[in-house]
Design an enzyme around this catalytic site. Structure first.
Site, PDB file in Angstrom:
ATOM      1  N   HIS A  62       1.861   4.610  -2.878  1.00  0.00           N
ATOM      2  CA  HIS A  62       1.986   6.051  -2.671  1.00  0.00           C
ATOM      3  C   HIS A  62       3.397   6.526  -3.022  1.00  0.00           C
ATOM      4  O   HIS A  62       3.579   7.525  -3.724  1.00  0.00           O
ATOM      5  CB  HIS A  62       1.701   6.406  -1.211  1.00  0.00           C
ATOM      6  N   HIS A  95       0.830  -1.206   0.000  1.00  0.00           N
ATOM      7  CA  HIS A  95       0.000   0.000   0.000  1.00  0.00           C
ATOM      8  C   HIS A  95       0.869   1.264   0.000  1.00  0.00           C
ATOM      9  O   HIS A  95       0.676   2.167  -0.833  1.00  0.00           O
ATOM     10  CB  HIS A  95      -0.917   0.003   1.228  1.00  0.00           C
ATOM     11  N   GLU A  96       1.806   1.312   0.925  1.00  0.00           N
ATOM     12  CA  GLU A  96       2.643   2.515   1.035  1.00  0.00           C
ATOM     13  C   GLU A  96       3.593   2.632  -0.154  1.00  0.00           C
ATOM     14  O   GLU A  96       3.926   3.739  -0.579  1.00  0.00           O
ATOM     15  CB  GLU A  96       3.425   2.483   2.349  1.00  0.00           C
TER      16      GLU A  96
END
Length: 449
Positions: free
Chosen positions: A26, A22-23
């Site tokens: 980003h 997920h990170e």
């Protein structure tokens, strides 16, 4: 103690993978948009490990593994020198900010698709949706032992996993559910489960039992697990299946106790017919009197119910190319079911017990890992998709809340006011705290499995 260690280990593995993906979503898009990333952290709190890369980003593994974050250069979080303004997140066009924020949930979606593809390439063991016993609502609808479920509410089902999900969804909707089956003689029939009846008590997490359905693959209900006292003296063994008590046939465990209490006599042996392996034999047991806490007396055999893990008889496996559309189809099906459950929880048609927290995640992660790589990958895929969907909810402090602000900015041509953002953060934190509290409550008071 060993179970707890396993739960913690597999929870750390699961959350570590999900949060990292997920990170990284980003992080990767932010770097491509020219944003300077100050910190990439898996977990919150005190750093357990840290390293500064050549790119100037500090990479951190923190003590609390229940999330993570990417800290970018942003004037909203600190002073930004004039020469670095072009590297700040809030200095980028709104389209790039939307892309950076959406990249986290998108990374989880891609992880889900990749894991689903791998599951179908490896092959996921499951069970054919064949009925072993039908009682209650299921029997009333006409379902019988030997029937093979083919469709539920117009959707084809190939395994008990799919059938269970479809039946749980139908139970939430409290509507009559048409079921197409193939009979033992090869003929087909369409039957209707009367799930709309007010007296029908259907729990989504135990829908098969509440409907009265027992899969054919489950171990016999009268399987003996433990043997003590009179039963041990008579020669009963774990793994025996009780077929009759005296002259009374039994199919359910509670029937054994009822028959013993009604047929036992002082000084007389009670004959139990049992199946052992491929043969049957009669064993004479002398029931022993026992006393309950309230002082009432009863006859005791000294046996406890057993359970044997059934062997899967279905395997969902595709070639590498065929697995691609299968992965997309399964991801879409899970997405639709997840959104359906969320909608039904909001409207009160589904129980809030469907919301789970880290304790349940830890248990399911450990149990799925014990069942093998395909099961763990499937669990990882579903959890990654859930993380994607939850993060896209329009709740301030979540990615979906930020996207909502940026979409408003895109429409009105200017950023959302500071007071609105601050108020939104308070509301978002309150909602998030409520969801987390409810998830922990469900974890602590949900029946164990």
């Amino acid at each position: 103690m060993t179970d707890i260690v396993g739960y913690v280990f597999w929870m750390l593995v699961t959350l570590g993978v999900l949060v990292t993906f997920h990170e990284f979503g980003h992080f990767w898009v932010a770097r491509r948009c020219g944003v300077r990333v100050l910190r990439f952290s898996v977990g919150f709190g005190k750093p357990l490990w840290r390293r500064t890369g050549r790119d100037g980003t500090e990479y951190v593994v923190a003590a609390l593994p229940l999330g993570g974050y990417v800290k970018m250069l942003d004037s909203g979080e600190g002073e930004v020198p004039a020469h670095a303004r072009h590297q700040a997140f809030d200095g980028k066009p709104v389209g790039q900010r939307i892309a950076i924020v959406a990249a986290g949930p998108l990374a989880n979606l891609l992880l889900c698709l990749a894991a689903m593809w791998l599951v179908f390439v490896i092959g996921r063991p499951d069970f054919l949706p064949e009925i072993g016993r039908s009682e209650g609502l299921a029997a009333e609808a006409g379902l019988a032992a030997g029937d093979r479920l083919l469709e539920i509410r117009g959707e084809a089902v190939e395994t008990w996993t799919g059938a269970g999900i479809a039946l749980a969804t139908a139970a939430m909707d409290r509507e009559p559910a048409p079921v197409r089956v193939r009979r033992a003689d090869g003929s087909e029939a369409v039957l209707t489960l009367p799930l709309d009846r007010p007296q029908a008590v259907l729990r989504e997490e135990r829908v098969l039992q509440d409907l009265g359905l027992r899969p054919a693959q489950w171990s016999p209900d009268t399987l003996v697990g433990t043997v003590l006292g009179a039963a041990a003296a008579a020669g009963l063994q774990p793994g025996d299946v009780v077929l009759a008590v005296g002259d009374r046939p039994v199919e359910r465990w509670e029937q054994i106790g009822t028959a013993v209490q009604e047929l036992a006599r002082p000084g007389e042996a009670l004959v139990l017919r049992v199946r052992r392996g491929d043969g049957e034999l009669d064993l004479a047991v002398d029931p022993r009197p026992a006393e309950r806490e309230d002082g009432s007396r009863y006859w005791q055999l000294g046996i406890g119910q057993g359970w044997q893990e059934p062997a899967p008889d279905a395997l969902l496996r595709y070639g590498p190319l065929a697995a691609v559309p299968a992965a997309f189809a399964e991801t879409w099906s899970v997405t639709r079911n997840t959104l359906g459950v969320l909608r039904r929880m909001l409207t009160g048609h589904a129980s809030l017990r469907n919301l789970s927290g880290p304790v349940t995640i830890a248990k399911v992660a450990s149990h799925s890992a014990e069942r093998g790589v395909p099961d763990f990958l499937y669990f990882l895929a579903i959890l990654s998709l859930s993380l994607c969907i939850m993060n896209l909810l329009p709740i301030p402090v979540l990615d979906g809340g930020h996207l909502l602000y940026y979409l408003i900015e895109l429409v009105k041509g200017s950023p959302v006011g500071e007071s609105v953002r601050v108020a939104g953060q308070f509301v978002g934190l309150a909602l998030l705290a409520g969801l987390i509290g409810l998830a922990f409550y469900n974890d602590l008071f949900r029946p164990s499995f």
